[in-house]
Write a protein that holds these residues in place. Structure first.
Motif, PDB file in Angstrom:
ATOM      1  N   PRO A  11       1.343  -1.083   0.345  1.00  0.00           N
ATOM      2  CA  PRO A  11      -0.082   0.138  -0.036  1.00  0.00           C
ATOM      3  C   PRO A  11       0.956   1.141   0.073  1.00  0.00           C
ATOM      4  CG  PRO A  11      -0.196  -0.782   2.070  1.00  0.00           C
ATOM      5  CD  PRO A  11       0.842  -1.542   1.020  1.00  0.00           C
ATOM      6  N   ASP A  12       1.904   1.577   0.829  1.00  0.00           N
ATOM      7  CA  ASP A  12       2.617   2.342   0.598  1.00  0.00           C
ATOM      8  C   ASP A  12       3.355   2.247  -0.852  1.00  0.00           C
ATOM      9  OD1 ASP A  12       2.445   2.872   3.468  1.00  0.00           O
ATOM     10  OD2 ASP A  12       4.502   2.213   4.308  1.00  0.00           O
ATOM     11  N   MET A  13       3.946   1.717  -1.509  1.00  0.00           N
ATOM     12  CA  MET A  13       4.338   1.912  -2.972  1.00  0.00           C
ATOM     13  C   MET A  13       3.026   2.345  -3.577  1.00  0.00           C
ATOM     14  SD  MET A  13       6.056  -0.673  -5.237  1.00  0.00           S
ATOM     15  CE  MET A  13       7.650  -1.302  -4.052  1.00  0.00           C
ATOM     16  N   ALA A  14       2.074   1.715  -3.903  1.00  0.00           N
ATOM     17  CA  ALA A  14       0.333   2.335  -4.139  1.00  0.00           C
ATOM     18  C   ALA A  14       0.794   3.456  -4.441  1.00  0.00           C
ATOM     19  CB  ALA A  14      -0.170   1.702  -3.496  1.00  0.00           C
ATOM     20  N   TYR A  15       0.365   3.837  -3.320  1.00  0.00           N
ATOM     21  CA  TYR A  15       0.416   5.125  -2.270  1.00  0.00           C
ATOM     22  C   TYR A  15       0.988   6.772  -3.063  1.00  0.00           C
ATOM     23  CZ  TYR A  15       0.180  10.299   0.129  1.00  0.00           C
ATOM     24  OH  TYR A  15      -0.248  10.976   0.538  1.00  0.00           O
ATOM     25  N   VAL A  16       2.498   6.087  -3.073  1.00  0.00           N
ATOM     26  CA  VAL A  16       3.629   6.919  -3.128  1.00  0.00           C
ATOM     27  C   VAL A  16       3.829   6.874  -4.681  1.00  0.00           C
ATOM     28  CG1 VAL A  16       6.460   6.826  -3.587  1.00  0.00           C
ATOM     29  CG2 VAL A  16       5.482   6.479  -1.577  1.00  0.00           C
ATOM     30  N   ILE A  17       3.115   6.099  -5.879  1.00  0.00           N
ATOM     31  CA  ILE A  17       3.160   5.838  -7.003  1.00  0.00           C
ATOM     32  C   ILE A  17       1.391   7.088  -7.519  1.00  0.00           C
ATOM     33  CG2 ILE A  17       2.318   4.719  -9.581  1.00  0.00           C
ATOM     34  CD1 ILE A  17       5.089   2.450  -7.844  1.00  0.00           C
ATOM     35  N   ALA A  18       0.785   6.604  -7.122  1.00  0.00           N
ATOM     36  CA  ALA A  18      -0.704   7.738  -7.658  1.00  0.00           C
ATOM     37  C   ALA A  18      -0.421   8.608  -7.165  1.00  0.00           C
ATOM     38  CB  ALA A  18      -2.032   7.046  -6.864  1.00  0.00           C
ATOM     39  N   ALA A  19       0.058   9.114  -5.878  1.00  0.00           N
ATOM     40  CA  ALA A  19       0.066  10.512  -5.936  1.00  0.00           C
ATOM     41  C   ALA A  19       1.337  11.055  -6.734  1.00  0.00           C
ATOM     42  CB  ALA A  19       1.168  10.996  -4.336  1.00  0.00           C
ATOM     43  N   GLY A  20       2.152  10.388  -6.383  1.00  0.00           N
ATOM     44  CA  GLY A  20       2.892  11.305  -7.832  1.00  0.00           C
ATOM     45  C   GLY A  20       2.792  11.193  -8.778  1.00  0.00           C
ATOM     46  N   TYR A  21       1.926  10.592  -9.321  1.00  0.00           N
ATOM     47  CA  TYR A  21       1.106  10.823 -10.909  1.00  0.00           C
ATOM     48  C   TYR A  21      -0.065  11.672 -10.365  1.00  0.00           C
ATOM     49  CZ  TYR A  21       2.867   7.406 -13.840  1.00  0.00           C
ATOM     50  OH  TYR A  21       3.559   6.662 -15.339  1.00  0.00           O
ATOM     51  N   GLN A  22      -0.229  11.614  -9.013  1.00  0.00           N
ATOM     52  CA  GLN A  22      -1.712  13.271  -9.488  1.00  0.00           C
ATOM     53  C   GLN A  22      -0.153  14.433  -9.568  1.00  0.00           C
ATOM     54  OE1 GLN A  22      -4.444  13.071  -9.297  1.00  0.00           O
ATOM     55  NE2 GLN A  22      -4.076  11.359 -10.417  1.00  0.00           N
ATOM     56  N   GLU A  23       0.760  14.611  -8.964  1.00  0.00           N
ATOM     57  CA  GLU A  23       1.332  15.535  -8.690  1.00  0.00           C
ATOM     58  C   GLU A  23       1.728  16.304 -10.423  1.00  0.00           C
ATOM     59  OE1 GLU A  23       4.931  15.749  -6.373  1.00  0.00           O
ATOM     60  OE2 GLU A  23       3.766  14.779  -4.573  1.00  0.00           O
ATOM     61  N   ILE A  24       2.561  14.835 -11.037  1.00  0.00           N
ATOM     62  CA  ILE A  24       2.803  15.220 -12.066  1.00  0.00           C
ATOM     63  C   ILE A  24       1.891  15.610 -13.468  1.00  0.00           C
ATOM     64  CG2 ILE A  24       3.862  14.116 -14.305  1.00  0.00           C
ATOM     65  CD1 ILE A  24       4.968  11.883 -12.580  1.00  0.00           C
ATOM     66  N   LEU A  25       1.094  15.082 -13.214  1.00  0.00           N
ATOM     67  CA  LEU A  25      -0.458  15.441 -13.514  1.00  0.00           C
ATOM     68  C   LEU A  25      -0.812  17.387 -13.215  1.00  0.00           C
ATOM     69  CD1 LEU A  25      -2.519  15.150 -15.858  1.00  0.00           C
ATOM     70  CD2 LEU A  25      -4.438  14.403 -13.504  1.00  0.00           C
ATOM     71  N   ALA A  26      -0.559  17.467 -11.965  1.00  0.00           N
ATOM     72  CA  ALA A  26      -1.026  18.645 -11.287  1.00  0.00           C
ATOM     73  C   ALA A  26       0.140  19.582 -12.356  1.00  0.00           C
ATOM     74  CB  ALA A  26      -0.806  19.462 -10.284  1.00  0.00           C
ATOM     75  N   ALA A  27       1.049  19.493 -12.123  1.00  0.00           N
ATOM     76  CA  ALA A  27       2.929  20.149 -12.873  1.00  0.00           C
ATOM     77  C   ALA A  27       2.045  20.453 -14.620  1.00  0.00           C
ATOM     78  CB  ALA A  27       3.730  19.059 -12.354  1.00  0.00           C
ATOM     79  N   GLU A  28       1.498  19.273 -15.099  1.00  0.00           N
ATOM     80  CA  GLU A  28       1.354  19.251 -16.523  1.00  0.00           C
ATOM     81  C   GLU A  28       0.311  19.829 -16.948  1.00  0.00           C
ATOM     82  OE1 GLU A  28       2.776  15.052 -17.845  1.00  0.00           O
ATOM     83  OE2 GLU A  28       0.684  15.352 -17.596  1.00  0.00           O
ATOM     84  N   LYS A  29      -0.899  20.315 -15.824  1.00  0.00           N
ATOM     85  CA  LYS A  29      -1.944  21.338 -16.257  1.00  0.00           C
ATOM     86  C   LYS A  29      -1.046  22.492 -15.593  1.00  0.00           C
ATOM     87  CE  LYS A  29      -5.540  18.083 -15.387  1.00  0.00           C
ATOM     88  NZ  LYS A  29      -6.841  17.787 -14.034  1.00  0.00           N
ATOM     89  N   ALA A  30      -0.881  22.816 -15.061  1.00  0.00           N
ATOM     90  CA  ALA A  30       0.121  24.123 -14.479  1.00  0.00           C
ATOM     91  C   ALA A  30       0.659  24.550 -15.541  1.00  0.00           C
ATOM     92  CB  ALA A  30       0.546  24.601 -13.315  1.00  0.00           C
ATOM     93  N   LYS A  31       1.375  23.758 -16.860  1.00  0.00           N
ATOM     94  CA  LYS A  31       2.482  23.699 -17.913  1.00  0.00           C
ATOM     95  C   LYS A  31       3.047  25.072 -17.303  1.00  0.00           C
ATOM     96  CE  LYS A  31      -1.374  25.658 -21.363  1.00  0.00           C
ATOM     97  NZ  LYS A  31      -1.717  25.952 -22.043  1.00  0.00           N
ATOM     98  N   LYS A  32       4.199  23.635 -16.370  1.00  0.00           N
ATOM     99  CA  LYS A  32       5.644  24.368 -15.897  1.00  0.00           C
ATOM    100  C   LYS A  32       6.399  23.637 -16.843  1.00  0.00           C
ATOM    101  CE  LYS A  32       4.314  24.067 -11.311  1.00  0.00           C
ATOM    102  NZ  LYS A  32       4.291  23.502  -9.424  1.00  0.00           N
ATOM    103  N   SER A  33       8.094  23.628 -16.571  1.00  0.00           N
ATOM    104  CA  SER A  33       8.595  23.642 -17.406  1.00  0.00           C
ATOM    105  C   SER A  33       8.745  21.965 -17.615  1.00  0.00           C
ATOM    106  CB  SER A  33      10.239  24.182 -17.017  1.00  0.00           C
ATOM    107  OG  SER A  33      10.418  24.156 -16.654  1.00  0.00           O
ATOM    108  N   THR A  34       9.444  21.822 -18.972  1.00  0.00           N
ATOM    109  CA  THR A  34      10.135  20.149 -18.875  1.00  0.00           C
ATOM    110  C   THR A  34      10.705  19.559 -17.533  1.00  0.00           C
ATOM    111  OG1 THR A  34       9.746  20.610 -21.296  1.00  0.00           O
ATOM    112  CG2 THR A  34      11.361  18.235 -20.549  1.00  0.00           C
ATOM    113  N   ILE A  35      11.816  21.199 -17.053  1.00  0.00           N
ATOM    114  CA  ILE A  35      12.295  20.859 -16.205  1.00  0.00           C
ATOM    115  C   ILE A  35      11.189  20.360 -15.248  1.00  0.00           C
ATOM    116  CG2 ILE A  35      13.926  21.025 -14.440  1.00  0.00           C
ATOM    117  CD1 ILE A  35      15.844  22.533 -17.140  1.00  0.00           C
ATOM    118  N   LYS A  36      11.104  20.817 -15.214  1.00  0.00           N
ATOM    119  CA  LYS A  36       9.724  20.875 -13.297  1.00  0.00           C
ATOM    120  C   LYS A  36       9.620  19.658 -13.181  1.00  0.00           C
ATOM    121  CE  LYS A  36      11.385  24.341 -11.339  1.00  0.00           C
ATOM    122  NZ  LYS A  36      12.568  24.665 -10.244  1.00  0.00           N
TER     123      LYS A  36
END
Length: 297
Positions: free
Chosen positions: A128-153
């Protein structure tokens, strides 16, 4: 991850080639032992790298085991570290499929999700800890993409997720700062090279791509923005150089890590820059060795 972290055998001494082959086969056996025969199709080059980083193999220089049979010899691939490597493969696949469904309404991703659902559910329940880390990580990536942050960010968000997942795979036994830095540096490069490789496909489908410009093709984008592209490559290479330079080779796994960073990744970068797709490879075949099985992306 996406299958770009390949070890090109022409740059590998015999012992490194043998060790990489055994880690490749070991990752495949781990998927089979922990989730079943069908899950061997999830084998990816990136998970082989995670296995190498965790030094999961009992004898990386052993002779090649056949794909089928010798059940007793393969019991080692049900060990705790191999189990976590296999679970990470499933959990990353699950998030990638979910992302494909949301972005493209992909029928292929829907079918794969249904087919793999039992194994994915088990991986989530047992880790469950690994599942949470990956799910939360993808949500952060999605939020960064929606905010149109730079490729590096955005690449940094991806690398942070992979670093946190790697820490759980090794269970803090071997999560030294050098290995963590290596995982994160490679992950940043993977996010960038995947965006570059998918540029044309994303433009055609109207999918998000952090590199997106008005250019319709990958070659057109590179030609018009060559200084930007070279600047990004330089940025990611500097991180790789620092990370691989901090690893002091004490075993064949460490030598492999340095080889992948200094030879294989630049070769893959050149392949994508030239507008070519990564070559499809086949299994290692003992004396008639011809390459590596084309893993999923």
């Amino acid at each position: 991850m996406f299958g770009y972290v390949r070890a090109f055998k022409k740059f590998m001494p015999r012992q490194q080639k043998q060790a990489y082959r055994n880690y490749y086969c070991g990752t495949c056996f781990a998927l089979q032992k922990n989730y079943g025969q069908m899950f061997r199709f999830l084998l990816s080059y990136d998970m082989v790298l995670i296995g190498i980083l965790t030094k999961s193999h009992e004898d990386p220089l052993c002779g090649r085991m056949p794909c089928f049979g010798q059940r007793n010899q393969k019991e080692q691939f049900a060990s705790a570290k191999w189990e976590r490597v296999a679970a990470l493969s499933l959990l990353l696949t699950a998030e990638k499929l979910r992302d494909d469904i949301e972005d493209e309404d992909s029928l292929k991703a829907k079918i794969a999700t249904h087919t793999l659902s039992r194994g994915i559910k088990r991986a989530k329940l047992e880790h469950p800890d690994m599942a949470y880390v990956i799910a939360a990580g993808y949500q952060e990536i999605l939020a960064a993409e929606k905010a149109k942050k730079s490729t590096i960010k955005i690449a940094e968000c991806f690398s942070e997720m992979m670093g946190n997942a790697f820490r759980l795979v090794v269970a803090d036994d071997d999560a030294c700062s050098e290995k963590m830095a290596y995982v994160k540096a490679v992950s940043e490069w993977v996010y960038f090279i995947d965006a570059l490789d998918d540029y044309e496909k994303d433009a055609q489908k109207g999918c998000f791509n952090p590199l997106a410009k008005s250019s319709a093709t990958q070659s057109d984008y590179i030609n018009k923005n060559i200084l930007e592209v070279l600047g990004l490559i330089r940025h990611f290479y500097e991180g790789l150089d620092r990370a691989s330079g901090a690893i002091i080779p004490t075993c064949v796994e460490d030598e492999l890590l340095k080889n992948i960073a200094t030879n294989s990744i630049p070769s893959m970068t050149a392949t994508i820059l030239n507008g070519n797709k990564p070559p499809k490879m086949r299994h290692f075949h003992g004396k008639s060795e011809r390459g590596i099985l084309c893993a999923n992306r």
